[in-house]
Design an enzyme around this catalytic site. Structure first.
Site, PDB file in Angstrom:
ATOM      1  CE  LYS A  34      23.886  38.712  37.735  1.00 59.52           C
ATOM      2  NZ  LYS A  34      25.104  38.869  36.927  1.00 59.52           N
ATOM      3  CG  ASP A  45      25.523  34.472  36.937  1.00 61.57           C
ATOM      4  OD1 ASP A  45      26.108  33.380  36.789  1.00 61.57           O
ATOM      5  OD2 ASP A  45      25.419  35.315  36.025  1.00 61.57           O
ATOM      6  N   GLY A  99      27.307  43.295  38.509  1.00 60.83           N
ATOM      7  CA  GLY A  99      26.480  43.820  37.438  1.00 60.83           C
ATOM      8  C   GLY A  99      25.917  42.707  36.566  1.00 60.83           C
ATOM      9  CG  ASN A 109      38.263  34.815  34.220  1.00 62.66           C
ATOM     10  OD1 ASN A 109      38.860  33.984  34.892  1.00 62.66           O
ATOM     11  ND2 ASN A 109      37.081  34.575  33.683  1.00 62.66           N
ATOM     12  N   PRO A 149      43.870  31.634  35.382  1.00 63.38           N
ATOM     13  CG  PRO A 149      44.959  29.686  36.079  1.00 63.38           C
ATOM     14  CD  PRO A 149      44.588  31.082  36.538  1.00 63.38           C
TER      15      PRO A 149
END
Length: 244
Positions: free
Chosen positions: A41, A58, A120, A179, A208
């Site tokens: 990341k 993240d 990203g 998504n 889902p």
């Protein structure tokens, strides 16, 4: 620039639409295929101090699902504290984002891993400094792009504009994922069908909304989401996974 056979740039149609989830699913699937994969990341905006260090959720998620352990400063060379646009946070924190450092870190990671998944930040055109944005980062890395389309109102327009931006930079769109961001989105099946007929890349799956009740931990949520995805159409994907 040399890259492993499996190396992908995960982009999104916006922020908070599931890039980290899908990047984690990629790492999960590569591990299942017996590939030592690393997660990167390069730029993360929003961190908190925990256990004697700065953490970004993240970046931590990618590290948790990667088969190759990396020093945080290598996996995320620009860990910005404020949860705002990266170029703004970088200016406020006097930590300007420079692409050469990201490239150097990527090359070092690529030498350590059989695969690299690069996530990203925000959407595909988020500024990183006064002259460059994440599209420039993706272009200079030159990796196939996996696009995460957040299913909510406006998804079709956002997705098609992003695919045009990816093509304009000469990058291959390796595949895309639908998504579910808004589980109450009207006509979601028609939305996915409209995108599938207009995006010239394979649909890798439709994830889902996974409730905390059905998958209470982050590891379980990634495993649950991965069951809806098929990455075998991606370039360089391992075709002979080890038997279990």
């Amino acid at each position: 620039m040399n890259s492993p056979a499996c190396a992908y740039f995960v982009a999104g149609t916006d922020t908070e639409i599931g890039k980290t989830l899908i990047a984690s699913c990629l790492l999960h699937a590569l591990a299942a295929a017996g590939v030592a994969a690393a997660g990167m990341k390069p730029v993360a905006a929003g961190a908190e101090w925990r256990d004697g260090a700065w953490h970004n959720d993240d970046a931590d998620a990618l590290a948790a699902h990667a088969g190759v352990s990396l020093p945080p400063a290598l996996a995320t060379p620009y860990l910005l504290h404020q949860p705002t646009a990266p170029h703004i946070a970088a200016k406020l924190e006097n930590h300007p984002i420079e692409l050469p450092l990201i490239f150097e870190c990527y090359q070092r990671i690529a030498a350590l891993a059989g695969a690299v998944v690069v996530e990203g930040v925000g959407g595909f055109r988020v500024p990183l400094n006064d002259t460059m944005d994440t599209a420039d980062l993706a272009r200079q890395l030159g990796l196939p792009v996996v696009l995460v389309v957040g299913l909510r109102l406006g998804a079709i327009n956002h997705a098609l504009l992003t695919t045009e931006a990816i093509a304009a930079r000469g990058l291959p769109l390796a595949g895309w994922v639908a998504n579910t961001v808004d589980p109450d989105l009207l006509n979601s099946e028609a939305t996915v069908a409209a995108l599938a007929s207009r995006i010239d890349a394979p649909l890798l799956g439709w994830v889902p909304r996974i409730s905390a009740g059905s998958a209470p931990t982050a590891i379980e949520r990634v495993a649950a989401a991965a069951r809806y995805l098929n990455f075998s159409k991606l370039p360089g994907w391992p075709t002979n996974p080890p038997s279990i």
